[in-house]
Design a protein around this motif. Structure first.
Motif, PDB file in Angstrom:
ATOM      1  N   CYS A 157       0.863  -1.177   0.000  1.00  0.00           N
ATOM      2  CA  CYS A 157       0.000   0.000   0.000  1.00  0.00           C
ATOM      3  C   CYS A 157       0.902   1.230   0.000  1.00  0.00           C
ATOM      4  CB  CYS A 157      -0.910   0.006   1.230  1.00  0.00           C
ATOM      5  SG  CYS A 157      -2.088   1.375   1.239  1.00  0.00           S
ATOM      6  N   LEU A 158       0.635   2.167  -0.884  1.00  0.00           N
ATOM      7  CA  LEU A 158       1.440   3.394  -0.967  1.00  0.00           C
ATOM      8  C   LEU A 158       0.866   4.426  -0.005  1.00  0.00           C
ATOM      9  CD1 LEU A 158       1.894   3.538  -4.836  1.00  0.00           C
ATOM     10  CD2 LEU A 158       3.401   2.507  -3.126  1.00  0.00           C
ATOM     11  N   ASP A 159       1.705   4.960   0.886  1.00  0.00           N
ATOM     12  CA  ASP A 159       1.210   5.917   1.875  1.00  0.00           C
ATOM     13  C   ASP A 159       1.100   7.318   1.277  1.00  0.00           C
ATOM     14  OD1 ASP A 159       3.759   6.999   1.858  1.00  0.00           O
ATOM     15  OD2 ASP A 159       4.313   6.251   3.838  1.00  0.00           O
ATOM     16  N   SER A 160       0.889   8.321   2.129  1.00  0.00           N
ATOM     17  CA  SER A 160       0.615   9.686   1.649  1.00  0.00           C
ATOM     18  C   SER A 160       1.813  10.343   0.965  1.00  0.00           C
ATOM     19  CB  SER A 160       0.145  10.560   2.816  1.00  0.00           C
ATOM     20  OG  SER A 160       1.134  10.598   3.840  1.00  0.00           O
ATOM     21  N   VAL A 161       3.007   9.764   1.136  1.00  0.00           N
ATOM     22  CA  VAL A 161       4.181  10.308   0.440  1.00  0.00           C
ATOM     23  C   VAL A 161       4.699   9.326  -0.613  1.00  0.00           C
ATOM     24  CG1 VAL A 161       4.855  11.804   2.354  1.00  0.00           C
ATOM     25  CG2 VAL A 161       5.747   9.466   2.248  1.00  0.00           C
ATOM     26  N   GLY A 162       3.931   8.273  -0.871  1.00  0.00           N
ATOM     27  CA  GLY A 162       4.314   7.308  -1.899  1.00  0.00           C
ATOM     28  C   GLY A 162       5.203   6.188  -1.413  1.00  0.00           C
ATOM     29  N   LYS A 163       5.439   6.099  -0.093  1.00  0.00           N
ATOM     30  CA  LYS A 163       6.277   5.028   0.447  1.00  0.00           C
ATOM     31  C   LYS A 163       5.503   3.717   0.429  1.00  0.00           C
ATOM     32  CE  LYS A 163       8.684   3.513   4.639  1.00  0.00           C
ATOM     33  NZ  LYS A 163       9.024   3.836   6.043  1.00  0.00           N
ATOM     34  N   PRO A 164       6.086   2.631  -0.124  1.00  0.00           N
ATOM     35  CA  PRO A 164       5.377   1.341  -0.164  1.00  0.00           C
ATOM     36  C   PRO A 164       5.413   0.621   1.180  1.00  0.00           C
ATOM     37  CG  PRO A 164       7.510   1.159  -1.244  1.00  0.00           C
ATOM     38  CD  PRO A 164       7.355   2.606  -0.868  1.00  0.00           C
TER      39      PRO A 164
END
Length: 228
Positions: free
Chosen positions: A163-170
């Motif tokens: 899942c990609l978080d709010s800054v695009g971190k997987p």
């Protein structure tokens, strides 16, 4: 609880019939409200699905004002523990004398929600995957309403789910073996990255929708890996 209060709660969309559906140990508790909206002449057989995939009947509901008919019924449910509803013609006492119209699978969500007993209820949709060549700087919004994604791995290789978080971190959420599936609870518009374990790893992104969806992971989504 009044009917007006129920109308404010989210309605679960059904998933297609899956003989392989089963429950998993654990999962937070939630509440389900089964609403009797059966057309005349139909009955619904509601079953819980255990960890071995066995169906345990919970209720049989008839349309209209009868001894088995009711407006709605409330029960405690758990995440990752699906329910099966089979709709049958007629109101005979034995299931062998009825004709099955439809069978749906429902997955509880974290928020208390409703299951409308209607064989014509619109099922969840297949989600459109976006291949890596079209993906740039993907991230997920903060918050959002609860929903689900069922990932179906149709490849011949294992895939890893993020899942990609709010800054695009997987954020890793495990892996799925070939021909297997996995249900994930998520939030609307959240982005999920699926990485296929080819010799050269390749990925595709799916976005969660309000009424749940099925992310079918197929070789056509991965350029250069048409063999699956």
């Amino acid at each position: 609880m009044s009917s007006s209060s129920l109308s404010e709660k989210p309605v679960l969309r059904p998933y297609p019939n899956d003989p392989g559906a089963r429950s998993y140990i654990g999962g937070e508790s939630t509440t389900l409200y089964f609403i009797n909206d059966l057309p005349s002449g139909l009955q619904a057989i509601i079953s819980q699905i255990d960890c071995q995939g066995h169906r345990k009947r919970w209720a049989k509901v008839k349309s209209g004002p009868s001894s088995e008919g009711w407006e709605y019924r409330e029960t405690t449910a758990y995440l990752l523990r699906p329910w099966e509803v089979t709709f049958c013609k007629g109101e005979t006492e034995t299931e062998t004398e009825t004709e099955t119209v439809a069978t749906w699978i429902y997955y509880p969500m974290p928020d208390p929600s409703c299951i409308v007993l209607d064989p014509d209820e619109s099922p969840v949709q297949y989600l459109t995957g976006v291949s890596e060549s079209f993906v740039r700087n993907v991230s997920s919004p903060e918050g959002g309403a609860s929903t689900t994604i069922k990932f179906e791995n149709r490849l011949q290789v294992k895939v890893n789910i993020f899942c990609l978080d709010s800054v695009g971190k997987p954020i890793p959420y495990g892996s799925i073996n070939p021909r297997d599936s996995s249900l994930q609870h998520t939030r609307v518009d959240h982005a999920w990255k699926v990485v296929a374990e080819y010799e050269v790893p390749s990925f595709v992104v799916f976005y969660a929708t309000p009424h749940g969806g099925i992310a079918r992971i197929e070789s056509s989504l991965f350029s250069g890996h048409i063999s699956g």
